[in-house]
Design an enzyme around this catalytic site. Structure first.
Site, PDB file in Angstrom:
ATOM      1  N   GLU A 154       0.867  -1.180   0.000  1.00 14.66           N
ATOM      2  CA  GLU A 154       0.000   0.000   0.000  1.00 14.66           C
ATOM      3  C   GLU A 154       0.900   1.225   0.000  1.00 14.66           C
ATOM      4  O   GLU A 154       1.929   1.241   0.679  1.00 14.66           O
ATOM      5  CB  GLU A 154      -0.894   0.010   1.239  1.00 14.66           C
ATOM      6  CG  GLU A 154      -1.746   1.265   1.398  1.00 14.66           C
ATOM      7  CD  GLU A 154      -2.593   1.235   2.671  1.00 14.66           C
ATOM      8  OE1 GLU A 154      -3.015   0.134   3.079  1.00 14.66           O
ATOM      9  OE2 GLU A 154      -2.811   2.312   3.276  1.00 14.66           O
ATOM     10  N   GLU A 159      -2.540  11.405   3.967  1.00 16.11           N
ATOM     11  CA  GLU A 159      -3.541  11.085   4.986  1.00 16.11           C
ATOM     12  C   GLU A 159      -3.551  12.220   6.002  1.00 16.11           C
ATOM     13  O   GLU A 159      -2.516  12.822   6.305  1.00 16.11           O
ATOM     14  CB  GLU A 159      -3.227   9.765   5.682  1.00 16.11           C
ATOM     15  CG  GLU A 159      -3.489   8.531   4.839  1.00 16.11           C
ATOM     16  CD  GLU A 159      -3.298   7.255   5.639  1.00 16.11           C
ATOM     17  OE1 GLU A 159      -4.301   6.632   6.021  1.00 16.11           O
ATOM     18  OE2 GLU A 159      -2.125   6.886   5.865  1.00 16.11           O
TER      19      GLU A 159
END
Length: 278
Positions: A154, A159
């Site tokens: 990933e 974020e």
């Protein structure tokens, strides 16, 4: 004794010593640096009106918690949760009862429409404010060649969790390096006005390294250790995800401010630049 030999011997000794001291030890070769195309090979500038371009985006749908105990239901092509207008993509999370969940939102994916192996990946975005919000721009493997998460990897380009205002994160997850075993490779930085101004978030993904940047300042570096897929599964194709989660194991650590909803996550553009010298 032949004293005439002494100066010669001394000269020879000094000459040898000088020669030894002047030996140049070569530096190890520098890591290969990569170049990228000057113009994007794949992009969405969001310069149209309506729902996201179906030639580039599909939807993840449902309210299963998504592996993180998230609270939202991701809807499909629902204008209340996703719209393109005025040059921006807007993902809206709403507090409402929907299909058994208490919130709704959108999770866009480019799988099957934009799948990539290496390149420069850039997004310009403005994140929402408020506890419980968890926007992201990230990448997942398109084929899961090495197995379920985290084995196939990933890449998190952006974020932000609402309880930690203006702190943005760039990370990777692999079987050897992930948060569930306390070994995650990540970096974060507090920036100015993440929720009121647009900033650029970028990852340069090459066969040798993944580097992350915020407003063109390098924040993150993850080198390929050359020890196999458990450390480096990043030799397969990945695709984009753009989403706004509510709550969850990370986003909801300090609760949810229900008064802030609806909240908006806005994206000015998403761009991919080809790696020129793989």
């Amino acid at each position: 004794m032949n004293f005439w030999l002494i100066p010669f011997a001394v000269l020879l000794s000094c000459s040898e010593k000088s020669y030894v001291n002047n030996i140049v030890v070569p530096e190890p070769p520098a890591p290969k640096e990569y170049e990228f195309s000057a113009t994007p090979s794949w992009a969405d500038e969001f310069d149209y009106e309506g729902l996201p371009d179906t030639d580039k985006w599909s939807y993840d749908i449902g309210g299963s918690g998504w592996g993180n105990n998230e609270l939202q239901y991701y809807t499909e092509a629902r204008s209340e949760n996703v719209q393109v207008a005025d040059g921006l993509l807007t993902i809206t999370a709403r507090k409402e009862t929907y299909e058994g969940s208490g919130y709704t939102s959108t999770r866009l994916i480019s799988k099957g429409k934009g799948d990539f192996l290496y390149g420069r990946f850039e997004v310009k975005a403005k994140v929402p404010q408020g506890r419980g919000t968890w926007p992201a721009a990230w990448m997942l493997p398109s084929d899961w060649t090495y197995g379920d998460w985290p084995a196939s990897g990933e890449i998190d380009i952006l974020e932000h969790v609402g309880y930690d205002q203006d702190v943005v994160h760039i990370s990777v997850h692999t079987e050897a390096y992930n948060h569930s075993i306390g070994t995650q490779k990540t970096a974060f930085r507090k920036i100015q006005n993440a929720t009121t101004e647009f900033h650029t978030f970028r990852v340069d993904w090459t066969p040798a390294y993944i580097r992350g940047f915020v407003d063109d300042v390098q924040l993150f570096n993850f080198p390929n250790e050359g020890t196999g897929y458990k450390v480096w599964p990043f030799d397969q194709k990945f695709h984009w995800l753009l989403n706004l989660a509510v709550g969850g194991d990370w986003g909801g650590q300090q609760g949810i401010d229900e008064e802030v909803y609806p909240v908006q996550y806005q994206v000015d553009y998403v761009r991919v630049y080809d790696l020129l010298n793989p």
